[in-house]
Design a protein around this motif. Structure first.
Motif, PDB file in Angstrom:
ATOM      1  N   GLU A 161      59.248 -39.643 103.292  1.00  0.00           N
ATOM      2  CA  GLU A 161      59.938 -39.779 102.018  1.00  0.00           C
ATOM      3  C   GLU A 161      60.633 -38.493 101.579  1.00  0.00           C
ATOM      4  O   GLU A 161      61.852 -38.481 101.312  1.00  0.00           O
ATOM      5  N   VAL A 162      59.858 -37.403 101.532  1.00  0.00           N
ATOM      6  CA  VAL A 162      60.378 -36.188 100.899  1.00  0.00           C
ATOM      7  C   VAL A 162      61.490 -35.557 101.745  1.00  0.00           C
ATOM      8  O   VAL A 162      62.576 -35.219 101.234  1.00  0.00           O
ATOM      9  N   ILE A 163      61.242 -35.379 103.027  1.00  0.00           N
ATOM     10  CA  ILE A 163      62.254 -34.728 103.871  1.00  0.00           C
ATOM     11  C   ILE A 163      63.515 -35.593 104.010  1.00  0.00           C
ATOM     12  O   ILE A 163      64.645 -35.050 103.923  1.00  0.00           O
ATOM     13  N   PRO A 164      63.413 -36.905 104.239  1.00  0.00           N
ATOM     14  CA  PRO A 164      64.655 -37.704 104.275  1.00  0.00           C
ATOM     15  C   PRO A 164      65.467 -37.582 102.973  1.00  0.00           C
ATOM     16  O   PRO A 164      66.705 -37.500 103.009  1.00  0.00           O
ATOM     17  N   ALA A 165      64.782 -37.552 101.826  1.00  0.00           N
ATOM     18  CA  ALA A 165      65.510 -37.399 100.559  1.00  0.00           C
ATOM     19  C   ALA A 165      66.168 -36.036 100.480  1.00  0.00           C
ATOM     20  O   ALA A 165      67.323 -35.900 100.013  1.00  0.00           O
ATOM     21  N   ALA A 166      65.448 -34.982 100.931  1.00  0.00           N
ATOM     22  CA  ALA A 166      66.037 -33.639 100.914  1.00  0.00           C
ATOM     23  C   ALA A 166      67.203 -33.549 101.879  1.00  0.00           C
ATOM     24  O   ALA A 166      68.185 -32.825 101.615  1.00  0.00           O
ATOM     25  N   GLU A 167      67.143 -34.270 103.002  1.00  0.00           N
ATOM     26  CA  GLU A 167      68.254 -34.265 103.950  1.00  0.00           C
ATOM     27  C   GLU A 167      69.485 -34.919 103.342  1.00  0.00           C
ATOM     28  O   GLU A 167      70.619 -34.473 103.566  1.00  0.00           O
ATOM     29  N   ASP A 174      75.005 -33.561 100.571  1.00  0.00           N
ATOM     30  CA  ASP A 174      75.900 -33.713  99.411  1.00  0.00           C
ATOM     31  C   ASP A 174      76.540 -32.363  99.091  1.00  0.00           C
ATOM     32  O   ASP A 174      75.819 -31.397  98.781  1.00  0.00           O
ATOM     33  N   PRO A 175      77.840 -32.250  99.191  1.00  0.00           N
ATOM     34  CA  PRO A 175      78.506 -30.971  98.897  1.00  0.00           C
ATOM     35  C   PRO A 175      78.321 -30.528  97.458  1.00  0.00           C
ATOM     36  O   PRO A 175      78.460 -29.341  97.150  1.00  0.00           O
ATOM     37  N   ALA A 176      77.992 -31.464  96.598  1.00  0.00           N
ATOM     38  CA  ALA A 176      77.828 -31.096  95.200  1.00  0.00           C
ATOM     39  C   ALA A 176      76.548 -30.306  94.952  1.00  0.00           C
ATOM     40  O   ALA A 176      76.362 -29.775  93.844  1.00  0.00           O
ATOM     41  N   GLN A 177      75.679 -30.247  95.929  1.00  0.00           N
ATOM     42  CA  GLN A 177      74.403 -29.510  95.778  1.00  0.00           C
ATOM     43  C   GLN A 177      74.388 -28.381  96.816  1.00  0.00           C
ATOM     44  O   GLN A 177      73.852 -28.526  97.908  1.00  0.00           O
ATOM     45  N   PRO A 178      74.935 -27.232  96.536  1.00  0.00           N
ATOM     46  CA  PRO A 178      75.012 -26.145  97.511  1.00  0.00           C
ATOM     47  C   PRO A 178      73.649 -25.527  97.863  1.00  0.00           C
ATOM     48  O   PRO A 178      73.483 -24.956  98.938  1.00  0.00           O
ATOM     49  N   LEU A 179      72.673 -25.652  96.988  1.00  0.00           N
ATOM     50  CA  LEU A 179      71.338 -25.064  97.281  1.00  0.00           C
ATOM     51  C   LEU A 179      70.405 -26.059  97.976  1.00  0.00           C
ATOM     52  O   LEU A 179      69.266 -25.711  98.347  1.00  0.00           O
ATOM     53  N   ALA A 180      70.868 -27.278  98.137  1.00  0.00           N
ATOM     54  CA  ALA A 180      70.016 -28.307  98.760  1.00  0.00           C
ATOM     55  C   ALA A 180      69.654 -27.945 100.193  1.00  0.00           C
ATOM     56  O   ALA A 180      68.500 -28.177 100.621  1.00  0.00           O
ATOM     57  N   PRO A 181      70.557 -27.387 101.044  1.00  0.00           N
ATOM     58  CA  PRO A 181      70.134 -27.009 102.401  1.00  0.00           C
ATOM     59  C   PRO A 181      69.008 -25.972 102.411  1.00  0.00           C
ATOM     60  O   PRO A 181      68.100 -26.031 103.247  1.00  0.00           O
ATOM     61  N   GLN A 182      69.069 -25.023 101.467  1.00  0.00           N
ATOM     62  CA  GLN A 182      67.994 -24.036 101.419  1.00  0.00           C
ATOM     63  C   GLN A 182      66.671 -24.681 101.013  1.00  0.00           C
ATOM     64  O   GLN A 182      65.607 -24.356 101.548  1.00  0.00           O
ATOM     65  N   ARG A 183      66.783 -25.625 100.052  1.00  0.00           N
ATOM     66  CA  ARG A 183      65.560 -26.326  99.651  1.00  0.00           C
ATOM     67  C   ARG A 183      65.010 -27.142 100.819  1.00  0.00           C
ATOM     68  O   ARG A 183      63.806 -27.240 101.017  1.00  0.00           O
ATOM     69  N   LEU A 184      65.919 -27.731 101.636  1.00  0.00           N
ATOM     70  CA  LEU A 184      65.481 -28.490 102.809  1.00  0.00           C
ATOM     71  C   LEU A 184      64.783 -27.573 103.797  1.00  0.00           C
ATOM     72  O   LEU A 184      63.725 -27.931 104.366  1.00  0.00           O
ATOM     73  N   ARG A 185      65.361 -26.405 103.997  1.00  0.00           N
ATOM     74  CA  ARG A 185      64.728 -25.462 104.922  1.00  0.00           C
ATOM     75  C   ARG A 185      63.350 -25.027 104.412  1.00  0.00           C
ATOM     76  O   ARG A 185      62.381 -24.938 105.177  1.00  0.00           O
ATOM     77  N   ASP A 186      63.290 -24.717 103.118  1.00  0.00           N
ATOM     78  CA  ASP A 186      61.994 -24.315 102.545  1.00  0.00           C
ATOM     79  C   ASP A 186      60.983 -25.458 102.647  1.00  0.00           C
ATOM     80  O   ASP A 186      59.780 -25.220 102.898  1.00  0.00           O
ATOM     81  N   LEU A 187      61.479 -26.671 102.436  1.00  0.00           N
ATOM     82  CA  LEU A 187      60.576 -27.823 102.509  1.00  0.00           C
ATOM     83  C   LEU A 187      60.039 -28.005 103.926  1.00  0.00           C
ATOM     84  O   LEU A 187      58.840 -28.258 104.120  1.00  0.00           O
ATOM     85  N   ARG A 188      60.922 -27.869 104.894  1.00  0.00           N
ATOM     86  CA  ARG A 188      60.468 -27.992 106.276  1.00  0.00           C
ATOM     87  C   ARG A 188      59.491 -26.864 106.640  1.00  0.00           C
ATOM     88  O   ARG A 188      58.511 -27.084 107.363  1.00  0.00           O
ATOM     89  N   ALA A 189      59.737 -25.644 106.170  1.00  0.00           N
ATOM     90  CA  ALA A 189      58.822 -24.525 106.451  1.00  0.00           C
ATOM     91  C   ALA A 189      57.463 -24.777 105.797  1.00  0.00           C
ATOM     92  O   ALA A 189      56.400 -24.502 106.398  1.00  0.00           O
ATOM     93  N   ALA A 190      57.496 -25.287 104.553  1.00  0.00           N
ATOM     94  CA  ALA A 190      56.228 -25.593 103.876  1.00  0.00           C
ATOM     95  C   ALA A 190      55.501 -26.730 104.609  1.00  0.00           C
ATOM     96  O   ALA A 190      54.268 -26.720 104.721  1.00  0.00           O
TER      97      ALA A 190
END
Length: 356
Positions: A170-176, A181-197
């Motif tokens: 659920e969480v990672i697919p939603a973060a992906e 979405d280009p409208a969320q420029p910080l979303a890739p960093q959050r995805l990376r942090d989520l995957r690291a966590a």
């Protein structure tokens, strides 16, 4: 990646409410919750390891085994069965000559010397047995605590697997989707942090699995040590309650048998002496009776003596008759010789003529 949320890989059943409570404590956005996750349950591993080490290094078991072996060696070295053996020739001669103590007295003196050692060893064994039973109780409490620790680890593992499964599904697919979405420029960093966590939580769950394996291995070890302590305590109790009293009973029986044997020997010696005296008296009476009756039945003169005297008398008479006959024969011969001599004298005288 998909994981079961109702149990662990080993198949342990866990309480769903407790798993849900532990899963709620994990916040992938807060790394500290991942680091603290299961740390309390893991800290019990140190206490369990220290307890296992203390049980393995416990000197009471070794000292109890040595004391038990020493007591059994002392009992074996004091062989009371030798009283049941018949005394040898030298022992019988020594008793007959009065040059030594009886075997029972010697055994009693040896027992007095050994009794102190046996009582001291028995006191030490009783103390070791008490400590072993205390160790058994402590190990039982430690086993229960380790079992609770094992179940706590299983609950944490189940909670971590549930969070990982929800994160993967659920969480990672939603973060992906947000990262795309280009409208969320910080979303890739959050995805990376989520995957690291997520990976950190996966490693944390793996560590908990290793800790649970340690707990699983410690359970049979605790039982093994506990069973050895209980077996040794039971052996000590058996020796103190059975072996030592049985040894003393055997000693008492052996001494009683020895006293009975010595009394029997004395009675046998007296009986043999009585029999010898009775036989000697009867033989003496028989010999005296024979001599007396022989003398009583003899005549005033023995027949042999009468016969010998008669033979001597007959020989005397015969000698007298022979001598008398020889004398008569000699006289007749002398008469003849005298007549011849007289005739010769007459002839000689007659033949003589006077000269012319």
């Amino acid at each position: 990646m998909s994981h079961a949320t109702t149990g662990t890989s080993a198949g342990e059943t866990v309480a769903p409410q407790r798993v849900a409570q532990l899963a709620a404590e994990i916040d992938l956005r807060d790394p500290s919750t991942i680091l603290r996750f299961g740390s309390e349950a893991q800290s019990r591993a140190t206490a369990a390891a220290d307890a296992m080490l203390g049980a393995a290094r416990n000197q009471a078991t070794g000292e109890a085994g040595e004391a038990l072996s020493g007591l059994l060696t002392t009992l074996r070295g004091f062989d009371v069965t030798q009283l049941s053996e018949k005394p040898g020739l030298m022992g019988r001669l020594a008793r007959l000559a009065g040059r030594g103590q009886t075997q029972a007295v010697a055994i009693i003196q040896r027992y007095e010397n050994v009794r102190g050692q046996i009582e001291a060893a028995g006191d030490r064994l009783d103390g070791h047995r008490t400590r072993l039973l205390e160790d058994v109780e402590r190990l039982e409490r430690l086993y229960g605590a380790t079992l609770e620790w094992f179940h706590a680890l299983a609950e944490h593992i189940a909670a971590g697997e549930a969070v990982l499964a929800r994160t993967d599904s659920e969480v990672i697919p939603a973060a992906e989707r947000d990262a795309a979405d280009p409208a969320q420029p910080l979303a890739p960093q959050r995805l990376r942090d989520l995957r690291a966590a997520r990976d950190e939580l996966d490693r944390r769950v793996h560590d908990l699995r290793l800790t649970r394996q340690v707990a699983m291995q410690s359970l049979p070890g605790l039982r093994l040590i506990q069973e050895n302590d209980k077996a040794l305590a039971a052996k000590i109790h058996s020796v103190l309650a059975n072996t030592v009293p049985l040894w003393r009973t055997q000693l008492a029986q052996a001494l009683a048998i020895q006293n009975m044997r010595e009394a029997g020997s004395a009675v046998r010696a007296a009986t043999d002496l009585t029999n010898r005296l009775l036989t000697a008296n009867a033989e003496t009476l028989r010999q005296g009776n024979i001599e007396a009756r022989t003398e009583l039945e003899r005549g005033v003169f023995d027949l042999a003596a009468v016969q010998q005297a008669n033979a001597a008398l007959v020989a005397t008479l015969e000698d007298s008759l022979r001598i008398a006959e020889e004398g008569r024969a000699a006289r007749r011969q002398a008469t003849v010789e005298l007549a011849r001599a007289e005739a010769e004298i007459r002839r000689a005288l007659t033949a003589s003529r006077p000269g012319p």
